[in-house]
Design an enzyme around this catalytic site. Sequence first.
Site, PDB file in Angstrom:
ATOM      1  N   LYS A 117       0.823  -1.211   0.000  1.00 17.73           N
ATOM      2  CA  LYS A 117       0.000   0.000   0.000  1.00 17.73           C
ATOM      3  C   LYS A 117       0.854   1.255   0.000  1.00 17.73           C
ATOM      4  O   LYS A 117       0.530   2.228  -0.666  1.00 17.73           O
ATOM      5  CB  LYS A 117      -0.948   0.011   1.204  1.00 17.73           C
ATOM      6  CG  LYS A 117      -2.135  -0.901   1.005  1.00 17.73           C
ATOM      7  CD  LYS A 117      -3.166  -0.748   2.088  1.00 17.73           C
ATOM      8  CE  LYS A 117      -4.340  -1.686   1.814  1.00 17.73           C
ATOM      9  NZ  LYS A 117      -5.292  -1.726   2.905  1.00 17.73           N
ATOM     10  N   LYS A 220      -2.912  -9.779  -7.501  1.00 21.22           N
ATOM     11  CA  LYS A 220      -4.170 -10.300  -6.948  1.00 21.22           C
ATOM     12  C   LYS A 220      -5.374  -9.556  -7.531  1.00 21.22           C
ATOM     13  O   LYS A 220      -5.301  -8.345  -7.755  1.00 21.22           O
ATOM     14  CB  LYS A 220      -4.119 -10.086  -5.427  1.00 21.22           C
ATOM     15  CG  LYS A 220      -5.219 -10.723  -4.642  1.00 21.22           C
ATOM     16  CD  LYS A 220      -5.185 -10.227  -3.197  1.00 21.22           C
ATOM     17  CE  LYS A 220      -5.780  -8.845  -3.070  1.00 21.22           C
ATOM     18  NZ  LYS A 220      -6.148  -8.426  -1.716  1.00 21.22           N
ATOM     19  N   LYS A 223     -11.001  -5.683  -5.519  1.00 23.00           N
ATOM     20  CA  LYS A 223     -12.250  -5.017  -5.869  1.00 23.00           C
ATOM     21  C   LYS A 223     -12.071  -3.519  -6.086  1.00 23.00           C
ATOM     22  O   LYS A 223     -12.947  -2.863  -6.599  1.00 23.00           O
ATOM     23  CB  LYS A 223     -13.363  -5.343  -4.867  1.00 23.00           C
ATOM     24  CG  LYS A 223     -13.127  -5.080  -3.396  1.00 23.00           C
ATOM     25  CD  LYS A 223     -14.457  -5.291  -2.670  1.00 23.00           C
ATOM     26  CE  LYS A 223     -14.432  -6.049  -1.375  1.00 23.00           C
ATOM     27  NZ  LYS A 223     -13.834  -5.394  -0.232  1.00 23.00           N
TER      28      LYS A 223
HETATM   29  P1  AMP Z   1     -11.418  -7.753   1.249  1.00 23.54           P
HETATM   30  O1  AMP Z   1     -12.014  -7.515  -0.085  1.00 23.54           O
HETATM   31  O2  AMP Z   1      -9.976  -7.306   1.291  1.00 23.54           O
HETATM   32  O3  AMP Z   1     -12.209  -7.226   2.374  1.00 23.54           O
HETATM   33  O4  AMP Z   1     -11.348  -9.346   1.432  1.00 23.54           O
HETATM   34  C1  AMP Z   1     -12.368 -10.152   1.962  1.00 23.54           C
HETATM   35  C2  AMP Z   1     -11.978 -11.606   1.877  1.00 23.54           C
HETATM   36  O5  AMP Z   1     -11.799 -12.008   0.501  1.00 23.54           O
HETATM   37  C3  AMP Z   1     -10.654 -11.945   2.591  1.00 23.54           C
HETATM   38  O6  AMP Z   1     -10.787 -13.200   3.230  1.00 23.54           O
HETATM   39  C4  AMP Z   1      -9.665 -12.046   1.454  1.00 23.54           C
HETATM   40  O7  AMP Z   1      -8.574 -12.916   1.747  1.00 23.54           O
HETATM   41  C5  AMP Z   1     -10.516 -12.612   0.330  1.00 23.54           C
HETATM   42  N1  AMP Z   1      -9.980 -12.205  -0.989  1.00 23.54           N
HETATM   43  C6  AMP Z   1      -9.839 -10.934  -1.445  1.00 23.54           C
HETATM   44  N2  AMP Z   1      -9.321 -10.917  -2.693  1.00 23.54           N
HETATM   45  C7  AMP Z   1      -9.126 -12.225  -3.032  1.00 23.54           C
HETATM   46  C8  AMP Z   1      -8.606 -12.873  -4.209  1.00 23.54           C
HETATM   47  N3  AMP Z   1      -8.203 -12.179  -5.271  1.00 23.54           N
HETATM   48  N4  AMP Z   1      -8.579 -14.221  -4.220  1.00 23.54           N
HETATM   49  C9  AMP Z   1      -9.008 -14.939  -3.150  1.00 23.54           C
HETATM   50  N5  AMP Z   1      -9.495 -14.393  -2.012  1.00 23.54           N
HETATM   51  C10 AMP Z   1      -9.554 -13.048  -1.944  1.00 23.54           C
END
Ligand code: AMP
Length: 358
Positions: A117, A220, A223
């Site tokens: 970040k 990765k 969103k």
């Molecule tokens: P976040 O969007 O950062 O709040 O992530 C919520 C959940 O989604 C967490 O458990 C992350 O590890 C999982 N996650 C986010 N991006 C990915 C990705 N590209 N592939 C697999 N899991 C993901």
Amino acid sequence: MSSEGKKKVILSCAQPTGKLSLGNYLGAVRNWAEMLEKNECFFGIVDLHAITTPAKPALLRQNVFDCLAQYIACGLDPEKCHQFVQSHVVGHTELAWILTCITPIGELQRMTQFKDKTAKLGFKATHSDGDDLKFSHEGARPQASINAGILCYPVLMAADILLYNADQVPVGEDQRQHLELCRDLAQRFNHQYSETFVIPKPYVPKVGSRIMSLSEPTRKMSKSDKNERATLFILDEPDLIKKKISSAVTDSGSKIESNSEKPGVANLLSIHSALSGQNTDQLEEHFAGKGYGVLKSELTELISDSLQPVREKYHELIQDKTYLKSVLAQGANAAQKRAYKILGKVYRKVGFPERDRT
Ligand code: AMP
Ligand code: TRP
């Protein structure tokens, strides 16, 4: 069942920073939905985390309801689990502060996500002779600065988990390091003040735990990616899914195989595998002698079909704010009950005097 014969406590959370991606779905939320029957489950929508990056208040509020409607649409039945908003429950920030006081700054500076970040903001972090990180501002965006929330965020995440004494935390691969820190902090607290916290175990699925960007498959899928073609969202309509998958970066050559030199194809295969349940060997055999076009069109159909019920359910739920609010109210009650118990115990251990309520 845990050793005392009680149900295991499962906890996980996502940030309300936009629509859930296919990565969120495959790496996290759909696996949560499989844990409801046998466990006591808490799923948080972590709005306190979301403000580590600037968020428009009205949008954040909307995103919280959007996130809940998507949780339920993905199978998190409110009758079988507690879904809550982090800011509704007293204890997350209180416990985070207590944990902050036993967290060495160096451990936070070493977190991969923190380094990524800060690099995104244009800061360069290098280790000096001591163990501390030095930030060089050369090349940083004008007025860019790293807020302390970005540094301290993993401690708040540890508090989210320990406040419920969760046994297991189902997350994607990117959260493994944060979970390691959480376990360290729990152990440190237990050692310093006597046995208090359960040491939580990560649950990272074998397939789908790291879905990559469609346009840069070495990164990765996120969103909040600025590139519209990089991320598939679970609410994308079939036309858009088709466009995004057809423009997904593949690799030179034409053989469909999962190897590290072909990250684009490997990523498409892992999405296929996560949705179809077929392993890589089966898929390589299935696609032998076929071109990338066939893989892409089959995958488009698989994704559209798998997500259709989620899309339909979401559109129905998002109309009903009264229902969504009632789910959050019940979730907050259950979460608060458990959180107060554990927070009270922590306060006593730390030596905070009890308030006289007479
Ligand atoms: P976040 O969007 O950062 O709040 O992530 C919520 C959940 O989604 C967490 O458990 C992350 O590890 C999982 N996650 C986010 N991006 C990915 C990705 N590209 N592939 C697999 N899991 C993901
Ligand atoms: N840090 C997680 C993410 O960005 C979200 C999160 C916050 C979380 N608190 C949590 C995940 C507690 C699991 C448990 O994905």
